[in-house]
Design a protein around this motif. Structure first.
Motif, PDB file in Angstrom:
ATOM      1  N   SER A  15       0.836  -1.210   0.000  1.00 25.32           N
ATOM      2  CA  SER A  15       0.000   0.000   0.000  1.00 25.32           C
ATOM      3  C   SER A  15       0.868   1.258   0.000  1.00 25.32           C
ATOM      4  CB  SER A  15      -0.933  -0.005   1.221  1.00 25.32           C
ATOM      5  OG  SER A  15      -0.145  -0.053   2.392  1.00 25.32           O
ATOM      6  N   LEU A  16       2.194   1.065  -0.158  1.00 26.29           N
ATOM      7  CA  LEU A  16       3.092   2.225  -0.137  1.00 26.29           C
ATOM      8  C   LEU A  16       3.249   2.822  -1.533  1.00 26.29           C
ATOM      9  CD1 LEU A  16       5.486   3.817   1.485  1.00 26.29           C
ATOM     10  CD2 LEU A  16       6.965   2.213   0.260  1.00 26.29           C
ATOM     11  N   PRO A  17       2.721   4.035  -1.716  1.00 24.28           N
ATOM     12  CA  PRO A  17       2.882   4.643  -3.044  1.00 24.28           C
ATOM     13  C   PRO A  17       4.305   5.158  -3.221  1.00 24.28           C
ATOM     14  CG  PRO A  17       1.616   6.090  -1.594  1.00 24.28           C
ATOM     15  CD  PRO A  17       2.033   4.902  -0.769  1.00 24.28           C
ATOM     16  N   VAL A  18       4.888   4.957  -4.400  1.00 29.20           N
ATOM     17  CA  VAL A  18       6.219   5.511  -4.691  1.00 29.20           C
ATOM     18  C   VAL A  18       6.117   6.476  -5.874  1.00 29.20           C
ATOM     19  CG1 VAL A  18       8.593   5.008  -5.382  1.00 29.20           C
ATOM     20  CG2 VAL A  18       7.462   3.548  -3.719  1.00 29.20           C
ATOM     21  N   LEU A  19       5.676   5.981  -7.024  1.00 24.28           N
ATOM     22  CA  LEU A  19       5.531   6.875  -8.178  1.00 24.28           C
ATOM     23  C   LEU A  19       4.229   7.652  -8.041  1.00 24.28           C
ATOM     24  CD1 LEU A  19       6.702   4.547 -11.106  1.00 24.28           C
ATOM     25  CD2 LEU A  19       8.062   6.029  -9.599  1.00 24.28           C
ATOM     26  N   LEU A  37      18.510  10.912  -6.513  1.00 23.26           N
ATOM     27  CA  LEU A  37      19.253  10.394  -5.363  1.00 23.26           C
ATOM     28  C   LEU A  37      18.627   9.089  -4.890  1.00 23.26           C
ATOM     29  CD1 LEU A  37      19.770  13.812  -3.532  1.00 23.26           C
ATOM     30  CD2 LEU A  37      21.399  12.571  -4.971  1.00 23.26           C
ATOM     31  N   ASN A  38      19.238   8.479  -3.890  1.00 21.20           N
ATOM     32  CA  ASN A  38      18.717   7.234  -3.322  1.00 21.20           C
ATOM     33  C   ASN A  38      17.257   7.391  -2.933  1.00 21.20           C
ATOM     34  OD1 ASN A  38      21.804   6.894  -2.310  1.00 21.20           O
ATOM     35  ND2 ASN A  38      20.784   4.976  -2.646  1.00 21.20           N
ATOM     36  N   GLY A  39      16.456   6.400  -3.318  1.00 24.72           N
ATOM     37  CA  GLY A  39      15.066   6.400  -2.870  1.00 24.72           C
ATOM     38  C   GLY A  39      14.152   7.319  -3.652  1.00 24.72           C
ATOM     39  N   ALA A  40      14.650   7.916  -4.730  1.00 23.50           N
ATOM     40  CA  ALA A  40      13.830   8.862  -5.501  1.00 23.50           C
ATOM     41  C   ALA A  40      12.705   8.155  -6.260  1.00 23.50           C
ATOM     42  CB  ALA A  40      14.714   9.626  -6.486  1.00 23.50           C
ATOM     43  N   GLY A  41      12.925   6.870  -6.560  1.00 22.80           N
ATOM     44  CA  GLY A  41      11.908   6.121  -7.301  1.00 22.80           C
ATOM     45  C   GLY A  41      12.347   5.690  -8.685  1.00 22.80           C
ATOM     46  N   THR A  43      14.430   3.128  -9.635  1.00 23.08           N
ATOM     47  CA  THR A  43      14.310   1.684  -9.841  1.00 23.08           C
ATOM     48  C   THR A  43      12.845   1.289  -9.967  1.00 23.08           C
ATOM     49  OG1 THR A  43      16.376   1.242  -8.682  1.00 23.08           O
ATOM     50  CG2 THR A  43      14.808  -0.580  -8.798  1.00 23.08           C
ATOM     51  N   THR A  44      12.007   1.897  -9.152  1.00 25.26           N
ATOM     52  CA  THR A  44      10.564   1.609  -9.228  1.00 25.26           C
ATOM     53  C   THR A  44      10.046   1.936 -10.624  1.00 25.26           C
ATOM     54  OG1 THR A  44      10.427   2.176  -6.878  1.00 25.26           O
ATOM     55  CG2 THR A  44       8.352   2.075  -8.094  1.00 25.26           C
ATOM     56  N   THR A  45      10.547   3.017 -11.196  1.00 22.51           N
ATOM     57  CA  THR A  45      10.119   3.403 -12.548  1.00 22.51           C
ATOM     58  C   THR A  45      10.487   2.331 -13.569  1.00 22.51           C
ATOM     59  OG1 THR A  45      10.426   5.737 -11.996  1.00 22.51           O
ATOM     60  CG2 THR A  45      10.326   5.183 -14.348  1.00 22.51           C
ATOM     61  N   PRO A  84      18.985  -5.149 -14.684  1.00 26.76           N
ATOM     62  CA  PRO A  84      18.641  -4.703 -13.337  1.00 26.76           C
ATOM     63  C   PRO A  84      19.844  -4.210 -12.545  1.00 26.76           C
ATOM     64  CG  PRO A  84      18.596  -7.095 -13.449  1.00 26.76           C
ATOM     65  CD  PRO A  84      18.911  -6.602 -14.833  1.00 26.76           C
ATOM     66  N   GLU A  85      19.561  -3.470 -11.495  1.00 30.87           N
ATOM     67  CA  GLU A  85      20.601  -2.982 -10.604  1.00 30.87           C
ATOM     68  C   GLU A  85      21.268  -4.196  -9.942  1.00 30.87           C
ATOM     69  OE1 GLU A  85      18.883  -0.234  -7.865  1.00 30.87           O
ATOM     70  OE2 GLU A  85      20.775   0.115  -6.830  1.00 30.87           O
ATOM     71  N   GLY A  86      22.565  -4.103  -9.724  1.00 33.52           N
ATOM     72  CA  GLY A  86      23.241  -5.153  -8.968  1.00 33.52           C
ATOM     73  C   GLY A  86      23.759  -6.297  -9.812  1.00 33.52           C
TER      74      GLY A  86
HETATM   75  P1  ATP Z   1      18.367   3.848  -5.374  1.00 30.74           P
HETATM   76  O1  ATP Z   1      19.267   4.716  -6.131  1.00 30.74           O
HETATM   77  O2  ATP Z   1      18.684   3.817  -3.912  1.00 30.74           O
HETATM   78  O3  ATP Z   1      18.142   2.497  -5.972  1.00 30.74           O
HETATM   79  P2  ATP Z   1      15.826   4.663  -6.450  1.00 30.74           P
HETATM   80  O4  ATP Z   1      15.650   6.049  -6.917  1.00 30.74           O
HETATM   81  O5  ATP Z   1      16.027   3.618  -7.460  1.00 30.74           O
HETATM   82  O6  ATP Z   1      16.967   4.634  -5.387  1.00 30.74           O
HETATM   83  P3  ATP Z   1      13.623   3.085  -5.547  1.00 30.74           P
HETATM   84  O7  ATP Z   1      14.435   1.831  -5.374  1.00 30.74           O
HETATM   85  O8  ATP Z   1      12.695   3.160  -6.679  1.00 30.74           O
HETATM   86  O9  ATP Z   1      14.564   4.345  -5.568  1.00 30.74           O
HETATM   87  O10 ATP Z   1      12.829   3.306  -4.185  1.00 30.74           O
HETATM   88  C1  ATP Z   1      11.833   4.292  -4.001  1.00 30.74           C
HETATM   89  C2  ATP Z   1      11.152   4.091  -2.669  1.00 30.74           C
HETATM   90  O11 ATP Z   1      10.482   2.822  -2.675  1.00 30.74           O
HETATM   91  C3  ATP Z   1      12.092   4.062  -1.475  1.00 30.74           C
HETATM   92  O12 ATP Z   1      11.478   4.809  -0.447  1.00 30.74           O
HETATM   93  C4  ATP Z   1      12.196   2.619  -1.112  1.00 30.74           C
HETATM   94  O13 ATP Z   1      12.384   2.457   0.267  1.00 30.74           O
HETATM   95  C5  ATP Z   1      10.853   2.066  -1.539  1.00 30.74           C
HETATM   96  N1  ATP Z   1      10.953   0.654  -1.932  1.00 30.74           N
HETATM   97  C6  ATP Z   1      11.765   0.150  -2.884  1.00 30.74           C
HETATM   98  N2  ATP Z   1      11.602  -1.188  -3.004  1.00 30.74           N
HETATM   99  C7  ATP Z   1      10.665  -1.531  -2.094  1.00 30.74           C
HETATM  100  C8  ATP Z   1      10.031  -2.759  -1.720  1.00 30.74           C
HETATM  101  N3  ATP Z   1      10.341  -3.918  -2.330  1.00 30.74           N
HETATM  102  N4  ATP Z   1       9.125  -2.731  -0.740  1.00 30.74           N
HETATM  103  C9  ATP Z   1       8.800  -1.569  -0.127  1.00 30.74           C
HETATM  104  N5  ATP Z   1       9.328  -0.379  -0.453  1.00 30.74           N
HETATM  105  C10 ATP Z   1      10.254  -0.346  -1.402  1.00 30.74           C
END
Ligand code: ATP
Length: 236
Positions: A15-19, A37-41, A43-45, A84-86
């Motif tokens: 239920s956690l919105p990111v994008l 930056l880290n956590g910007a979203g 990877t989610t994109t 993918p990352e990693g």
């Molecule tokens: P990074 O450079 O650190 O990879 P990012 O910009 O790619 O950062 P995302 O990985 O998209 O960021 O993460 C965006 C948000 O989604 C963060 O707040 C992260 O904690 C959250 N998030 C990522 N993966 C999950 C998951 N599997 N379950 C819950 N929350 C997640």
């Protein structure tokens, strides 16, 4: 018509919105970068674009087709491939086996498999030198090369590369960006997800992401304004 059209895309985890409803276009033939930056979203994109995460709402149009909600396999067949990352290479398989696995869906077409492997190895001659070495014993940079080369096995129209430079030396980072540009010059559209603003030297278009929204977009027909992007990205 752009190759990729993303409109008001929303996605998250549980239920956690990111994008938060992002919209952007990637033009056919360009190298676009998504900075943040880290956590910007970021990877989610790309996970959402590759079908590994289901969009909550919004649309993804690829090459004129609405591909919103398609599964990853279908998207690969359509031409969207994610590195993918990693550097997820198979550690117990050799370089050659990792590459052949990437070409698995087309394994019956041996000539095709041979050609795509040849092309990929031309970008990364080091892989040829490491041909029978296990993936897990390669250096970080070599694993990144292998991950990108494996992505090429599907002959993508759009190659998404998530943080290729993570953990690499400045020199290897440059090599990876240069190869991404060569792949682009050979006709594949590339979207690079990065934290390293050095990637801008290789970009036609740039987007900056913060807290699940795009705070800056520079489309391919505009000139890259490094100063403005760095200001949006780093706040300097
Ligand atoms: P990074 O450079 O650190 O990879 P990012 O910009 O790619 O950062 P995302 O990985 O998209 O960021 O993460 C965006 C948000 O989604 C963060 O707040 C992260 O904690 C959250 N998030 C990522 N993966 C999950 C998951 N599997 N379950 C819950 N929350 C997640």
């Amino acid at each position: 018509m752009s190759l990729l059209e993303v409109r008001d895309l929303r996605a998250g985890y549980g239920s956690l919105p990111v994008l938060q409803g992002i919209s952007f276009d990637v033009e056919q033939g360009e190298t676009a970068v998504l900075l943040g930056l880290n956590g910007a979203g970021k990877t989610t994109t790309v996970l959402t674009l590759a079908g590994l995460l289901k969009p909550w709402s919004g649309t993804i149009t690829f090459d004129g087709t609405d591909v919103t909600g398609w599964d990853p396999r279908r998207l690969v067949a359509e031409g969207i491939v994610l590195v993918p990352e990693g550097r997820r290479v198979f550690p117990q398989l050799t370089v050659a086996q990792n590459l052949r696995l990437g070409a698995w869906p087309y394994r019956r077409d041996r000539a095709r498999t041979r050609t795509v492997i040849e092309q990929a190895v031309e970008y990364f001659p080091r892989l040829r030198e490491r041909w029978n070495q296990l993936g897990g014993t390669l250096s970080g940079g070599e694993q990144q090369m292998l991950a990108i080369a494996r992505g090429l096995m599907a002959r993508p129209k759009l190659l998404l590369i998530d943080e290729a430079s993570l953990g690499l030396s400045p020199k290897l980072t440059l090599t990876v960006f240069e190869v991404a540009k060569q792949i682009n010059d050979a006709g594949t559209t590339v979207l690079l997800v990065e934290q390293n603003a050095g990637v801008l030297n290789f970009a036609d278009a740039a987007f900056v992401m913060e807290m699940g929204t795009l705070i800056y977009s520079q489309e391919g027909h505009e000139k890259i304004d490094h100063g403005a992007i760095r200001k949006a990205y780093l706040g300097v």
